[in-house]
Design a protein around this motif. Structure first.
Motif, PDB file in Angstrom:
ATOM      1  N   TYR A 137     -30.957  13.432  15.205  1.00 53.08           N
ATOM      2  CA  TYR A 137     -30.615  14.472  14.221  1.00 53.08           C
ATOM      3  C   TYR A 137     -31.172  14.094  12.846  1.00 53.08           C
ATOM      4  O   TYR A 137     -31.741  14.939  12.142  1.00 53.08           O
ATOM      5  CB  TYR A 137     -29.091  14.587  14.174  1.00 53.08           C
ATOM      6  CG  TYR A 137     -28.567  15.758  13.379  1.00 53.08           C
ATOM      7  CD1 TYR A 137     -28.750  17.059  13.819  1.00 53.08           C
ATOM      8  CD2 TYR A 137     -27.851  15.556  12.210  1.00 53.08           C
ATOM      9  CE1 TYR A 137     -28.248  18.125  13.096  1.00 53.08           C
ATOM     10  CE2 TYR A 137     -27.339  16.614  11.487  1.00 53.08           C
ATOM     11  CZ  TYR A 137     -27.545  17.903  11.934  1.00 53.08           C
ATOM     12  OH  TYR A 137     -27.039  18.949  11.211  1.00 53.08           O
ATOM     13  N   ALA A 138     -31.043  12.803  12.480  1.00 52.53           N
ATOM     14  CA  ALA A 138     -31.598  12.346  11.194  1.00 52.53           C
ATOM     15  C   ALA A 138     -33.114  12.543  11.170  1.00 52.53           C
ATOM     16  O   ALA A 138     -33.684  12.921  10.135  1.00 52.53           O
ATOM     17  CB  ALA A 138     -31.252  10.880  10.962  1.00 52.53           C
ATOM     18  N   VAL A 139     -33.758  12.305  12.309  1.00 53.50           N
ATOM     19  CA  VAL A 139     -35.215  12.489  12.389  1.00 53.50           C
ATOM     20  C   VAL A 139     -35.580  13.956  12.147  1.00 53.50           C
ATOM     21  O   VAL A 139     -36.495  14.264  11.372  1.00 53.50           O
ATOM     22  CB  VAL A 139     -35.748  12.023  13.772  1.00 53.50           C
ATOM     23  CG1 VAL A 139     -37.170  12.514  14.006  1.00 53.50           C
ATOM     24  CG2 VAL A 139     -35.676  10.510  13.883  1.00 53.50           C
ATOM     25  N   LEU A 140     -34.826  14.855  12.790  1.00 55.25           N
ATOM     26  CA  LEU A 140     -35.117  16.286  12.617  1.00 55.25           C
ATOM     27  C   LEU A 140     -34.971  16.700  11.150  1.00 55.25           C
ATOM     28  O   LEU A 140     -35.784  17.458  10.617  1.00 55.25           O
ATOM     29  CB  LEU A 140     -34.153  17.127  13.457  1.00 55.25           C
ATOM     30  CG  LEU A 140     -34.478  17.301  14.927  1.00 55.25           C
ATOM     31  CD1 LEU A 140     -33.543  18.326  15.539  1.00 55.25           C
ATOM     32  CD2 LEU A 140     -35.921  17.763  15.139  1.00 55.25           C
ATOM     33  N   GLN A 141     -33.924  16.190  10.506  1.00 51.30           N
ATOM     34  CA  GLN A 141     -33.690  16.551   9.110  1.00 51.30           C
ATOM     35  C   GLN A 141     -34.785  15.966   8.207  1.00 51.30           C
ATOM     36  O   GLN A 141     -35.219  16.599   7.240  1.00 51.30           O
ATOM     37  CB  GLN A 141     -32.319  16.054   8.639  1.00 51.30           C
ATOM     38  CG  GLN A 141     -31.158  16.607   9.430  1.00 51.30           C
ATOM     39  CD  GLN A 141     -31.150  18.121   9.500  1.00 51.30           C
ATOM     40  OE1 GLN A 141     -31.448  18.790   8.520  1.00 51.30           O
ATOM     41  NE2 GLN A 141     -30.848  18.669  10.672  1.00 51.30           N
ATOM     42  N   THR A 142     -35.208  14.755   8.516  1.00 50.31           N
ATOM     43  CA  THR A 142     -36.269  14.129   7.723  1.00 50.31           C
ATOM     44  C   THR A 142     -37.577  14.911   7.876  1.00 50.31           C
ATOM     45  O   THR A 142     -38.325  15.108   6.911  1.00 50.31           O
ATOM     46  CB  THR A 142     -36.458  12.657   8.157  1.00 50.31           C
ATOM     47  OG1 THR A 142     -35.187  12.011   8.087  1.00 50.31           O
ATOM     48  CG2 THR A 142     -37.446  11.937   7.278  1.00 50.31           C
ATOM     49  N   THR A 143     -37.827  15.356   9.086  1.00 49.97           N
ATOM     50  CA  THR A 143     -39.015  16.185   9.320  1.00 49.97           C
ATOM     51  C   THR A 143     -38.935  17.469   8.491  1.00 49.97           C
ATOM     52  O   THR A 143     -39.929  17.912   7.908  1.00 49.97           O
ATOM     53  CB  THR A 143     -39.112  16.558  10.821  1.00 49.97           C
ATOM     54  OG1 THR A 143     -38.972  15.372  11.563  1.00 49.97           O
ATOM     55  CG2 THR A 143     -40.421  17.213  11.158  1.00 49.97           C
ATOM     56  N   GLY A 144     -37.727  18.044   8.447  1.00 47.98           N
ATOM     57  CA  GLY A 144     -37.516  19.258   7.642  1.00 47.98           C
ATOM     58  C   GLY A 144     -37.781  18.983   6.170  1.00 47.98           C
ATOM     59  O   GLY A 144     -38.427  19.786   5.483  1.00 47.98           O
ATOM     60  N   SER A 145     -37.312  17.830   5.677  1.00 40.60           N
ATOM     61  CA  SER A 145     -37.542  17.460   4.274  1.00 40.60           C
ATOM     62  C   SER A 145     -39.042  17.356   3.990  1.00 40.60           C
ATOM     63  O   SER A 145     -39.534  17.863   2.976  1.00 40.60           O
ATOM     64  CB  SER A 145     -36.907  16.096   3.960  1.00 40.60           C
ATOM     65  OG  SER A 145     -35.548  16.115   4.206  1.00 40.60           O
ATOM     66  N   ILE A 375     -33.216   0.669   9.851  1.00 43.44           N
ATOM     67  CA  ILE A 375     -32.964   1.937  10.567  1.00 43.44           C
ATOM     68  C   ILE A 375     -33.935   3.015  10.076  1.00 43.44           C
ATOM     69  O   ILE A 375     -34.542   3.749  10.864  1.00 43.44           O
ATOM     70  CB  ILE A 375     -31.489   2.379  10.378  1.00 43.44           C
ATOM     71  CG1 ILE A 375     -30.580   1.460  11.184  1.00 43.44           C
ATOM     72  CG2 ILE A 375     -31.287   3.831  10.804  1.00 43.44           C
ATOM     73  CD1 ILE A 375     -29.096   1.645  10.908  1.00 43.44           C
ATOM     74  N   MET A 376     -34.121   3.067   8.755  1.00 44.76           N
ATOM     75  CA  MET A 376     -35.057   4.066   8.215  1.00 44.76           C
ATOM     76  C   MET A 376     -36.511   3.692   8.535  1.00 44.76           C
ATOM     77  O   MET A 376     -37.291   4.530   8.988  1.00 44.76           O
ATOM     78  CB  MET A 376     -34.914   4.144   6.698  1.00 44.76           C
ATOM     79  CG  MET A 376     -33.694   4.862   6.217  1.00 44.76           C
ATOM     80  SD  MET A 376     -33.746   4.855   4.402  1.00 44.76           S
ATOM     81  CE  MET A 376     -32.352   5.843   4.017  1.00 44.76           C
ATOM     82  N   GLY A 377     -36.842   2.424   8.276  1.00 38.84           N
ATOM     83  CA  GLY A 377     -38.255   2.011   8.366  1.00 38.84           C
ATOM     84  C   GLY A 377     -38.766   1.860   9.779  1.00 38.84           C
ATOM     85  O   GLY A 377     -39.940   2.132  10.049  1.00 38.84           O
ATOM     86  N   LEU A 378     -37.894   1.443  10.693  1.00 38.42           N
ATOM     87  CA  LEU A 378     -38.370   1.169  12.052  1.00 38.42           C
ATOM     88  C   LEU A 378     -38.041   2.277  13.041  1.00 38.42           C
ATOM     89  O   LEU A 378     -38.624   2.347  14.114  1.00 38.42           O
ATOM     90  CB  LEU A 378     -37.767  -0.153  12.562  1.00 38.42           C
ATOM     91  CG  LEU A 378     -38.089  -1.391  11.729  1.00 38.42           C
ATOM     92  CD1 LEU A 378     -37.364  -2.617  12.270  1.00 38.42           C
ATOM     93  CD2 LEU A 378     -39.600  -1.640  11.694  1.00 38.42           C
ATOM     94  N   ILE A 379     -37.078   3.116  12.701  1.00 36.97           N
ATOM     95  CA  ILE A 379     -36.696   4.173  13.664  1.00 36.97           C
ATOM     96  C   ILE A 379     -36.982   5.573  13.084  1.00 36.97           C
ATOM     97  O   ILE A 379     -37.820   6.307  13.603  1.00 36.97           O
ATOM     98  CB  ILE A 379     -35.205   4.056  14.058  1.00 36.97           C
ATOM     99  CG1 ILE A 379     -34.909   2.668  14.640  1.00 36.97           C
ATOM    100  CG2 ILE A 379     -34.846   5.141  15.076  1.00 36.97           C
ATOM    101  CD1 ILE A 379     -33.433   2.380  14.888  1.00 36.97           C
ATOM    102  N   VAL A 380     -36.288   5.917  11.997  1.00 39.87           N
ATOM    103  CA  VAL A 380     -36.353   7.319  11.515  1.00 39.87           C
ATOM    104  C   VAL A 380     -37.757   7.680  11.014  1.00 39.87           C
ATOM    105  O   VAL A 380     -38.314   8.710  11.419  1.00 39.87           O
ATOM    106  CB  VAL A 380     -35.299   7.559  10.407  1.00 39.87           C
ATOM    107  CG1 VAL A 380     -35.372   8.993   9.899  1.00 39.87           C
ATOM    108  CG2 VAL A 380     -33.886   7.262  10.922  1.00 39.87           C
ATOM    109  N   ALA A 381     -38.341   6.825  10.164  1.00 36.50           N
ATOM    110  CA  ALA A 381     -39.652   7.174   9.578  1.00 36.50           C
ATOM    111  C   ALA A 381     -40.753   7.291  10.632  1.00 36.50           C
ATOM    112  O   ALA A 381     -41.442   8.330  10.688  1.00 36.50           O
ATOM    113  CB  ALA A 381     -40.025   6.166   8.496  1.00 36.50           C
TER     114      ALA A 381
END
Lengths: 501, 72
Positions: A137-145, A375-381
């Motif tokens: 879900y965080a990934v989807l939102q980051t993509t939206g941003s 979490i941000m640098g290795l997974i979400v980004a």
């Protein structure tokens, strides 16, 4: 110059968010889990209202929901109904969760599961698997941003840079102020979204009809495309069964992020008050849905339905309104992704790393806030930049698991006889069924896969629990103090009379 | 150990549970088909108007339950 006004408004929003979030933790020791993780349990009802309300409104509301209205019509309203009903879940469970947290110092769902089922392994497993859905879900939102930054900068900010920028902004205030930053930024984002949604929606209606009433928009839909106004909708894929089961599974899916937000309240009354008023926040969805309906006539053949609102803003709105929409959509995306990153860091630290490596509370407190960076640098980004085709499946799997944790919560609050074996096997079976009915045989008989999962999960949970050893009396007394006498009622021993001589 | 479920202990508790189940039914299968037509009410499709009513009805019911002191 005017073409850059929307971009400047969007960037201004980011600067304000950093300023507010950074200052939120001033004078607090953020190396303590209680402070960074749950804001020292200090949030009042107004901040709680906007925290939970804005957290529920994601980029989906500003992009996906108008897109659904544009492509399907009224089926999109199930979102409004389930968001409303999530207020009931928060009202009912929130104070109970908060009481337990205060009494036994839990901050995460995993900690409560560990305690109730006397099983750190079950708590860690729940923490890890739940995080899959939360991070997707965080990934989807980051993509939206990143998409918003790309559009507002007229393509000058590529997606990869947009991902890094939006995560960098979040990381500054999240690291500094934890849940306090989320609280204060969500309050700002929540207010901004509310204003933007209504300003944009009313402007679109005015431009399309010449007035501010929604009536002429829907009169035209009824005349020219009436299938948009009834279920199963224009695409014919939302029957009554799917409407109902989609709402039910959303209601019983208690996210890790919700749990942690409830823990941040200063009193149980604050949660009750915030949850009572929570449904009123979701009136924010209505104008954006009307924009989607207007799009049916303005863009009869748009390739990507999700872009209908942003397309309309960029094509025909004054630059200030377009900029506000950009800022509002970015706010929606960030307000939904930051609790996911925060909650996952907290949960990994407290439910997985601390029990495995047996580290002290002090060290766990320091480590927790640093965990947001890997979490941000290795997974979400990387995943946000790569956009793997399997992301939607990861999301479905993750959502499936969250819903299947419901029986474990029933065992926590309503059924003392529940055991860790019952919770585990029910969850495992429910998860597999949900996965199969999400990916390979989607939603048989028009019933949501998650509900099929619960059809299997609940009986297994009850039967296996009854066949296995219950938890200790001490734990039962801690979770069900009002039921102890009834549960352990002694059966009076039959006294044998001495035989008369 | 008995396998008893925790249920509401008071009349108020049962009223609260009944009220919540009623709201959920109002937003789902038994009621939604009754509203599934193209009628426009207050300038919106009837399903949209109903969704807005549900928002305020839910808040109203929860406020009432708070006032009654329903806690379980």
């Amino acid at each position: 110059m005017a073409q850059w006004v929307p971009f400047m408004i969007t960037v201004s929003y980011m600067v304000i968010a950093v300023w507010l979030g950074f200052g939120a933790g001033k004078g607090r020791n953020m190396n303590k889990v209680e402070e960074w993780g749950v804001a020292g349990r200090s949030l009042g009802p107004i901040v709680m209202y906007l925290l939970v309300g804005a957290g529920g409104i994601s980029a989906y509301t500003f992009m996906g929901a108008p897109g659904w209205a544009y492509s399907k019509g009224v089926p999109v309203l199930y979102v409004v109904v389930y968001l409303t009903f999530m207020g009931i879940t928060a009202w009912y469970l929130g104070p109970k969760v908060w009481d337990l947290g205060v009494k036994y110092n839990h901050v995460t769902q995993g900690a409560a599961i560990t305690h109730r089922y006397e099983s750190p392994a079950l708590g860690a497993l729940a923490s890890f698997v739940t995080s899959i859905g939360v991070l997707a879900y965080a990934v989807l939102q980051t993509t939206g941003s990143a998409y918003i930054l790309n559009v507002m900068s007229h393509g000058k900010i590529p997606v990869w840079l947009g991902v890094i920028l939006s995560l960098a902004v979040i990381s500054i205030y999240l690291f500094k102020s934890g849940l306090r930053a989320i609280g204060i930024t969500n309050a700002f984002q929540g207010a901004l979204m509310f204003v933007v949604s209504w300003a944009f929606g009313l402007w679109a209606v005015k431009q399309f009809t010449g007035g501010y009433s929604f009536g002429p928009v829907f009169e035209r839909v009824r005349e020219e495309a009436p299938q948009f106004l009834t279920l199963p909708g224009n695409l014919g894929d939302m029957g009554f069964a799917f409407w109902t089961t989609s709402i039910l599974i959303s209601m019983v899916s208690v996210w890790q992020t919700h749990w942690i937000q409830w823990m941040g309240a200063n009193t149980r009354k604050s949660i009750r008050t915030a949850a009572t008023m929570l449904p009123t926040y979701y009136i924010v969805c209505i104008p954006m849905l009307v924009v989607g309906f207007i799009g049916i006539f303005v863009y009869p053949s748009l390739a990507k339905a999700d872009t209908v609102a942003i397309q309309m803003a960029m094509d025909s709105m004054p630059v200030v309104i377009a900029g506000l929409l950009g800022a509002g959509t970015l706010a929606a995306a960030m307000s939904s992704s930051e609790p996911c990153i925060h909650g996952t860091a907290l949960s990994y630290s407290k439910d997985i790393i601390q029990p495995i490596f047996k580290i002290s509370d002090e060290k766990a407190g320091i480590m927790t806030r640093w965990l947001i960076f890997p979490i941000m640098g290795l997974i979400v980004a990387p995943i946000s930049i790569m956009q793997p085709a399997s992301l939607v499946y990861i999301l479905l799997i993750g959502y499936g698991f969250i819903g299947q944790a419901f029986p474990a919560l029933v065992g926590m609050f309503f059924w003392p006889r529940a055991t860790k074996q019952g919770a585990f096997w029910g969850l495992a079976a429910g998860f597999v069924v949900t996965l199969v009915f999400s990916v390979w045989f989607p939603h048989p008989l028009g019933i949501h896969a998650g509900i099929w999962g619960l059809f299997v999960n609940l009986p297994i949970f009850f039967i296996v629990s009854l066949l296995t050893e219950p938890v200790s009396r001490k734990t039962v007394e801690e979770f069900f103090p009002d039921m102890v006498d009834e549960l352990y009622e002694e059966v009076p021993e039959t006294t044998t009379k001495p035989a008369s001589i | 150990m008995k396998a008893t479920f925790r249920t509401p202990k008071t009349h108020k508790g049962w009223i609260g549970l009944f009220a919540i189940l009623t709201i959920v039914l109002l937003g789902s299968w038994p009621v939604i088909p009754l509203l599934n037509h193209e009628t426009i009410v207050f300038g919106m499709p009837i399903l949209m108007t109903w969704s807005v009513i549900l928002i305020f009805l839910t808040t109203g019911i929860l406020m009432l339950l708070n006032k009654m002191g329903v806690n379980d």
